[in-house]
Design a protein around this motif. Structure first.
Motif, mmCIF file in Angstrom:
data_model
loop_
_atom_site.group_PDB
_atom_site.id
_atom_site.type_symbol
_atom_site.label_atom_id
_atom_site.label_comp_id
_atom_site.label_asym_id
_atom_site.label_seq_id
_atom_site.Cartn_x
_atom_site.Cartn_y
_atom_site.Cartn_z
ATOM 1 N N UNK A 1 0.845 -1.213 0.000
ATOM 2 C CA UNK A 1 0.000 0.000 0.000
ATOM 3 C C UNK A 1 0.869 1.247 0.000
ATOM 4 N N UNK A 2 0.464 2.265 -0.788
ATOM 5 C CA UNK A 2 1.356 3.389 -1.044
ATOM 6 C C UNK A 2 1.167 4.582 -0.116
ATOM 7 N N UNK A 3 0.085 4.671 0.654
ATOM 8 C CA UNK A 3 -0.182 5.844 1.485
ATOM 9 C C UNK A 3 0.216 5.544 2.936
ATOM 10 N N UNK A 4 1.137 6.341 3.465
ATOM 11 C CA UNK A 4 1.554 6.181 4.858
ATOM 12 C C UNK A 4 0.674 7.055 5.755
ATOM 13 N N UNK A 5 0.162 6.469 6.838
ATOM 14 C CA UNK A 5 -0.711 7.212 7.758
ATOM 15 C C UNK A 5 -0.257 6.970 9.190
ATOM 16 N N UNK A 6 -0.543 7.969 10.021
ATOM 17 C CA UNK A 6 -0.359 7.831 11.471
ATOM 18 C C UNK A 6 -1.629 8.385 12.110
ATOM 19 N N UNK A 7 -2.412 7.527 12.739
ATOM 20 C CA UNK A 7 -3.743 7.897 13.217
ATOM 21 C C UNK A 7 -3.956 7.387 14.637
ATOM 22 N N UNK A 8 -4.906 8.038 15.312
ATOM 23 C CA UNK A 8 -5.411 7.542 16.599
ATOM 24 C C UNK A 8 -6.899 7.304 16.397
ATOM 25 N N UNK A 9 -7.295 6.029 16.320
ATOM 26 C CA UNK A 9 -8.662 5.641 16.016
ATOM 27 C C UNK A 9 -9.411 5.421 17.331
ATOM 28 N N UNK B 1 0.765 2.990 9.711
ATOM 29 C CA UNK B 1 0.503 1.957 8.708
ATOM 30 C C UNK B 1 0.630 2.526 7.310
ATOM 31 N N UNK B 2 0.646 1.579 6.363
ATOM 32 C CA UNK B 2 0.570 1.916 4.933
ATOM 33 C C UNK B 2 -0.726 1.312 4.414
ATOM 34 N N UNK B 3 -1.552 2.144 3.791
ATOM 35 C CA UNK B 3 -2.880 1.707 3.376
ATOM 36 C C UNK B 3 -3.169 2.183 1.963
ATOM 37 N N UNK B 4 -4.285 1.700 1.397
ATOM 38 C CA UNK B 4 -4.733 2.134 0.076
ATOM 39 C C UNK B 4 -5.368 3.512 0.174
ATOM 40 N N UNK B 5 -5.483 4.203 -0.958
ATOM 41 C CA UNK B 5 -6.046 5.566 -0.916
ATOM 42 C C UNK B 5 -7.448 5.635 -0.326
ATOM 43 N N UNK B 6 -8.328 4.666 -0.648
ATOM 44 C CA UNK B 6 -9.688 4.739 -0.123
ATOM 45 C C UNK B 6 -9.717 4.591 1.395
ATOM 46 N N UNK B 7 -8.867 3.708 1.945
ATOM 47 C CA UNK B 7 -8.811 3.553 3.397
ATOM 48 C C UNK B 7 -8.161 4.771 4.047
ATOM 49 N N UNK B 8 -7.172 5.365 3.368
ATOM 50 C CA UNK B 8 -6.541 6.578 3.901
ATOM 51 C C UNK B 8 -7.569 7.700 4.025
#
Length: 501
Positions: A442-450, A481-488
């Protein structure tokens, strides 16, 4: 003068045994015990179905006067093989003839003898030359063979000349492979593809016995009837027209089935599920590898072209990423171009994947030739595509049966190859790691607090993305994480300030 060498293959002898009452009772008791055995897998059921019927030699219902088109559905019994050695080494020529013998045995025939002639090129009239045809005729009479198989594709003229001089059925390597495909096809798509390939091969060789195909329908005299008088058309023209209609119908059916396959493939692409295709030489262990990775239970048989219909199963990398693994039809030296054309939709399944697992039989005497043959077919597939073929990972299978010297040579020639044994499980962990490294991430790197109330997003990130770090805090679950654009996009509202910036 050229020499015609002979290679004999041992005949198998079968002994008859008497069955008494005691043996019958024992067999009945054994049948009762079999009722308690576990259910067979789909592959075991198919293997048992293939072994349930065997041809009985010597029983024939052949008519003396054949008036219909000879569709050349092969009834191979006792065969003599003949090849022309035009290039390469003597070992390569003998290996090609030995492979032809395995193909003939797979088709259900008994190989009596093999012959190889050294020539600069095949004779355009009789494939091996007029003098050698007389020698071959003597061998056919001495062995009692009823079929001659040539290790190459014969022209219609060569086929007619050889059958006229030898007085037995003559077929070539292409017809033999097509016959094996016809025996092993199970799905509706596979049967249609094989029939189309057989008809494409048949059309230029269409003929019959005697003058049956030169007869004309209609005519000025006789009992032709109203509307049927005139020059008419020959039986050969009628059959060609009918075959042409059948081929057009098969192409339409295959195109419709290809649409269904493309739709399924499109769904996987839309969900961005990586795909891996297993390709390789026939009987290299591709189906065994699929079973070892996914537990699919597909048919595994020590025979050429045991698998024709592709099988797709879900698998996971060691770090939990899902991907699909597809088993495809095996390749062979001089794979008939009719098959490549007819199986285009099946082969495109491999060409559209993210990774090719190129399986090589490490126990084969010449595995390098297998690699070359497979890459030639892949190059033919890639030549008609606008997009390049996916990257290739070579897998040397059957390490448990391979010679150490051969494995060392393959490691030197193919330094990035992974050596495994699908039967014993040796090297499988290393293979799965290598697949995971080469699959797209997956190409999008994210850092989130869910928040804990949105646990479904955390589960989706684990299932569809690549979690690099996870921590449970008072505010919720912190994910890197690294996720797909729609999940990002779905996670954007929960991004930490540093990742927003």
């Amino acid at each position: 003068m050229t020499e015609l060498t002979h290679r004999s293959f041992d005949d198998q002898a079968f002994a008859d045994t008497d069955v008494d009452d005691a043996a019958l009772d024992a067999a009945l008791r054994e049948d009762e015990l079999l009722l308690d055995e576990p259910e067979l897998s789909p592959g075991e059921l198919e293997l048992s179905e293939r072994a349930s019927l065997r041809r009985v030699a010597g029983l024939s219902t052949e008519l003396d006067d054949v008036t219909e088109v000879e569709y050349r559905k092969l009834r191979l019994e006792r065969v003599v093989l003949v090849g022309v050695w035009t290039e390469g080494t003597a070992e390569q020529s003998e290996a090609s003839l030995a492979e032809l013998a395995r193909l003939a045995e797979t088709a259900g025939s008994q190989v009596l003898e093999g012959m190889v002639q050294r020539r600069g090129r095949p004779d355009p009239a009789t494939y091996i030359g007029a003098g050698k045809v007389r020698e071959l005729a003597d061998v056919v009479r001495a062995t009692g063979a009823d079929t001659v198989i040539c290790d190459g594709e014969l022209s219609p003229g060569q086929l007619r000349q050889l059958e006229a001089k030898l007085k037995v059925k003559v077929i070539d390597r292409t017809a033999l492979i097509l016959d094996i495909f016809a025996q092993h096809a199970r799905s509706r798509e596979g049967k249609a593809q094989v029939e189309l390939a057989q008809l494409q091969y048949l059309v230029p060789r269409l003929r019959g016995w005697g003058e049956s195909l030169s007869r004309q329908g209609g005519g000025r005299g006789g009992n032709a009837g109203v509307g049927l008088r005139g020059p008419g058309e020959t039986k050969l023209e009628t059959d060609r027209r009918r075959i042409g209609k059948r081929m057009a119908k098969l192409r339409r059916e295959i195109a419709a089935m290809d649409t269904v396959r493309a739709t399924k493939r499109g769904r996987r692409t839309a969900n961005e599920v990586p795909s891996v295709a297993i390709v390789g030489y026939t009987n290299a262990g591709k189906s065994s590898l699929l079973n070892a990775v996914t537990g699919a239970g597909v048919l595994v048989e020590d025979a050429l072209f045991a698998t024709l219909d592709p099988t797709t199963r879900r698998a996971e990398t060691p770090d939990g990423r899902a991907y699909t693994l597809t088993d495809t039809v095996g390749f062979v030296r001089h794979l008939p171009h009719q098959l490549v054309e007819a199986f285009r939709s099946t082969l495109d399944e491999a060409a559209d994947s993210d990774l090719l697992l190129h399986v090589v039989d490490g126990s084969d005497p010449a595995p390098e030739d297998q690699v070359s043959a497979v890459r030639e077919v892949l190059a033919e597939i890639g030549a008609r595509r606008s997009t390049p073929l996916p990257p290739e990972l070579v897998v040397v299978n059957k390490a448990d049966a391979a010679d150490e010297v051969t494995l060392a040579r393959l490691r030197h020639l193919l330094p990035d190859a992974v050596v495994v044994s699908a039967r014993t499980g040796h090297g499988m962990a290393e293979l799965l790691e290598a697949v995971a490294e080469r699959l797209p991430r997956p190409e999008v790197a994210v850092e989130v607090v869910v928040p804990y109330t949105r646990g479904e997003l955390v589960a989706r990130t684990h299932a569809d993305g690549e979690v690099l770090a996870e921590e449970h805090t008072s505010e919720g679950t912190r994910l890197v994480a690294r996720v797909r654009p729609d999940l990002a996009a779905a996670l954007r509202d929960y991004a930490v300030e540093s990742s927003r910036a």
